[in-house]
Design a protein around this motif. Structure first.
Motif, mmCIF file in Angstrom:
data_model
loop_
_atom_site.group_PDB
_atom_site.id
_atom_site.type_symbol
_atom_site.label_atom_id
_atom_site.label_comp_id
_atom_site.label_asym_id
_atom_site.label_seq_id
_atom_site.Cartn_x
_atom_site.Cartn_y
_atom_site.Cartn_z
ATOM 1 N N SER A 87 -10.936 2.139 2.905
ATOM 2 C CA SER A 87 -10.741 1.018 3.823
ATOM 3 C C SER A 87 -12.089 0.466 4.254
ATOM 4 C CB SER A 87 -9.917 1.445 5.040
ATOM 5 O OG SER A 87 -10.565 2.481 5.755
ATOM 6 N N SER A 94 -16.449 -1.158 -0.630
ATOM 7 C CA SER A 94 -15.342 -0.206 -0.617
ATOM 8 C C SER A 94 -14.697 -0.100 -1.994
ATOM 9 C CB SER A 94 -14.310 -0.635 0.425
ATOM 10 O OG SER A 94 -13.347 0.364 0.637
ATOM 11 N N VAL A 124 -8.184 -1.177 1.171
ATOM 12 C CA VAL A 124 -7.576 -2.100 2.126
ATOM 13 C C VAL A 124 -8.550 -2.503 3.226
ATOM 14 C CG1 VAL A 124 -5.307 -1.041 1.723
ATOM 15 C CG2 VAL A 124 -6.686 -0.274 3.668
ATOM 16 N N HIS A 125 -8.314 -3.696 3.766
ATOM 17 C CA HIS A 125 -8.973 -4.092 5.005
ATOM 18 C C HIS A 125 -8.300 -3.325 6.141
ATOM 19 C CE1 HIS A 125 -9.400 -7.276 8.392
ATOM 20 N NE2 HIS A 125 -10.398 -6.416 8.439
ATOM 21 N N ALA A 126 -9.075 -2.652 6.968
ATOM 22 C CA ALA A 126 -8.529 -1.786 8.022
ATOM 23 C C ALA A 126 -7.981 -2.623 9.164
ATOM 24 C CB ALA A 126 -9.596 -0.826 8.522
ATOM 25 N N GLN A 177 0.833 -1.206 0.000
ATOM 26 C CA GLN A 177 0.000 0.000 0.000
ATOM 27 C C GLN A 177 0.865 1.253 0.000
ATOM 28 O OE1 GLN A 177 0.759 -1.574 2.718
ATOM 29 N NE2 GLN A 177 0.665 -0.273 4.524
ATOM 30 N N GLN A 193 -8.986 7.161 5.011
ATOM 31 C CA GLN A 193 -10.224 7.020 4.254
ATOM 32 C C GLN A 193 -10.573 8.313 3.515
ATOM 33 O OE1 GLN A 193 -12.336 4.503 3.546
ATOM 34 N NE2 GLN A 193 -13.668 5.914 2.423
ATOM 35 N N LEU A 225 -2.223 -1.301 7.755
ATOM 36 C CA LEU A 225 -3.089 -0.779 6.695
ATOM 37 C C LEU A 225 -4.006 0.304 7.257
ATOM 38 C CD1 LEU A 225 -4.069 -4.090 4.853
ATOM 39 C CD2 LEU A 225 -2.182 -2.520 4.356
ATOM 40 N N ARG A 226 -4.497 0.083 8.469
ATOM 41 C CA ARG A 226 -5.348 1.080 9.123
ATOM 42 C C ARG A 226 -4.558 2.366 9.381
ATOM 43 N NH1 ARG A 226 -6.211 -1.431 13.510
ATOM 44 N NH2 ARG A 226 -8.294 -2.301 13.165
#
Length: 565
Positions: A503, A515, A475-477, A463, A487, A481-482
């Motif tokens: 996300s 998403s 992305v999955h949060a 990412q 967002q 990644l979070r």
């Protein structure tokens, strides 16, 4: 006669104290004449809090010498950055001198130091030698022993089967690493015992235990500090409890490493599941604990993300910091990337459009700038979540005007599913089984969107690469990644928007689809917002300089406290 570690430490510290300039006369350490140079310059961080330190990384891999994943990237990139900021930096890593690496010249510039140490482990002494290369301001110290010279990668043979003596191999690494600052004459003089160790993942997990158990009680490393960095908690270095005797530790320290498998994981009803866990030992003995993002630092304290160690980590949470990794912005630079069709930057994105058309042409897809080109790059395994994408192939591709390319290898069933999808959706999908660094650059530059439905991601690099190239991540949060993907909100800042991607959470087919098509909608109907989001993503500070500054702060915190053990 060979000096003890304590005698070497005392001699080195006295020598360093007496040396006043680079021209100081040689001093004798263990019968060897060495010269002690002037102190290093102060770090250039501008923080006003960091003193120049002797820093020793202990790791199973470090790029470009050895790399299987993010650990190799971190231990290859962060040490030169710290050295550039004025620290004296050593990296201790195995010398994987199998025939393939010898033929590639991987260690061609590493010289035999002539230093050999007898390391006791598993009932006998083992002679290890140290090789040394000074590169990018860093002392790269390679531990040489036959167990590191096998075909395969650092952990497994050519068939992918893990070596059954990995505990022994990496016990040798940790023990050799503890001796290296005392005996290896980097630039003429060893580092001495006033160092900051940074041990990485379970392979180096015995390092803080050894410092606490075998050195400090004898007056060595009293002014050193041990940091332990968790890159992936799912790998812990767990072996039967009977192997403890081979580690060379007093029985008092067994509790630090003690581990018990849950009942469902035991071999039979009479099996007590007793084991030693090197990663757990590092957590409970290190002076400070680190991981590769703030999000992951929180996740590993939960039952869902702690892999059985959440309660152990909770006990150290006040000495636990998450520092998000950086990337090599020279290697990953869209303005000067030899693996892409055209160059571009945040001020002129026209080259990215050329990269997209070139990728579509190479893949045999329709050359259309108006269709969103979605990419996935990663291992085909449970962690990275490609099965979530595969389960949604029909929903993504059948009735939507999009294109999708996936690059990766791993699980055979997933590879077969990708090949089948290429036949079924021949106008929209391409599956590239395998992995190639140049191809990953080409896909990153050519795609509009990068999809990352990872189940867990300590930090994540793809990412970061994507944002550097103006490719918007979905992305999955979770974990890093979070932390790294903000967002998108088109209404923020007076309609100018904010955010660097999209996300979703928790992980589900529905969440990912929603998403992803939110991103597709912005791409199609709000091109100005899309371009502003690309610019925000590309102009972030993703450098290792930011990471190094955060590490310097942790050094200061560690030195301000007494040793934990």
């Amino acid at each position: 006669a060979r000096l003890s570690s304590a005698e070497v430490s005392t001699a080195l510290n006295e020598a360093a104290a007496e040396a006043a300039a680079p021209s100081s006369p040689p001093v004798m350490v263990g019968g060897m004449a060495v010269s002690v140079g002037a102190p290093k310059k102060q770090p250039g961080s501008g923080l006003g809090v960091a003193a120049a330190r002797n820093v020793v990384f202990v790791t199973s891999e470090a790029a470009p010498y050895s790399k299987t994943g993010g650990l190799g990237d971190v231990c290859g990139a962060l040490p030169p950055e710290l050295a550039d900021r004025g620290h004296r930096v050593m990296v201790v890593v195995p010398r994987y001198a199998n025939m393939a690496e010898v033929n590639k010249g991987t260690y061609a510039n590493a010289e035999d130091t002539g230093v050999q140490q007898d390391i006791w482990a598993y009932g006998q002494n083992h002679a290890v030698r140290y090789y040394h290369e000074f590169r990018d301001g860093v002392d790269w110290v390679f531990v040489d022993h036959p167990v590191f010279c096998r075909p395969g990668n650092p952990y497994a043979d050519e068939a992918g089967e893990a070596f059954d003596d990995n505990q022994f191999r990496f016990t040798l690494l940790s023990k050799a690493a503890c001796e290296a600052p005392l005996v290896v004459p980097c630039g003429g003089v060893p580092y001495g015992d006033e160092v900051v160790f940074i041990a990485n993942d379970w392979h180096a997990g015995l390092t803080p235990v050894l410092v606490a158990a075998n050195y400090r009680p004898h007056g060595v490393y009293l002014n050193a500090r041990t940091l332990f960095a968790i890159h992936n908690l799912s790998h812990q270095g767990v072996e039967p409890s009977t192997t403890f005797e081979g580690l060379g530790l007093d029985g008092y320290w067994y509790k630090a490493l003690e581990w018990q498998f849950p009942e469902w994981a035991r071999a039979h009803e009479l099996d007590e599941g007793l084991a030693v866990n090197l990663l757990k030992g590092a957590i409970v003995t290190c002076d400070r604990l680190l991981t590769v993002s703030k999000g992951y630092a929180w996740e590993v304290t939960t039952p869902e993300g702690g892999w059985g160690l959440d309660k152990v980590i909770q006990e150290r949470e006040f000495k636990f910091d998450g520092i998000t990794n950086g990337i090599d912005t020279d290697e990953w630079n869209p303005a000067a990337d030899e693996n892409t069709f055209a160059s571009y930057d945040h001020e002129d994105l026209s080259g990215k459009l050329q990269c997209k058309l070139a990728l579509q042409r190479e893949l045999g897809l329709q050359e259309r700038l108006d269709v969103p080109l979605i990419g996935f790059i990663g291992r085909l395994d449970y962690q990275k979540g490609p099965d979530v994408i595969i389960d949604c192939f029909d929903r993504i591709l059948r009735h939507n005007d999009v294109q999708l390319v996936m690059l990766g290898s791993g699980d055979t069933d997933m590879q077969v599913a990708m090949q089948a999808a290429e036949n079924e959706y021949s106008e929209k999908f391409r599956g590239w089984v395998g992995f190639s660094v140049p191809t990953s650059h080409t896909i990153t530059a050519g795609c509009d969107i990068l999809l990352m439905p990872s189940r867990f991601e300590p930090c994540g690099l793809n990412q970061l690469y994507a944002m550097r190239y103006g490719t918007i991540p979905v992305v999955h949060a979770t974990g890093g990644l979070r932390d790294t993907v903000q967002q998108f909100d088109g209404n923020a800042n007076g309609g100018q928007g904010e955010g660097t991607g999209f996300s979703f959470g928790p992980l589900s087919d529905e969440g990912m689809i929603q998403s992803l098509f939110e991103a597709v909608d912005v791409f199609r109907h709000q091109p100005d917002q899309w371009e502003r989001m690309q610019v925000r993503a590309m102009t972030q500070d993703l450098t290792w300089g930011r990471v190094a500054a955060d590490y310097e702060q942790v050094f200061e915190w560690a030195m301000a406290d007494e040793p934990f053990c």
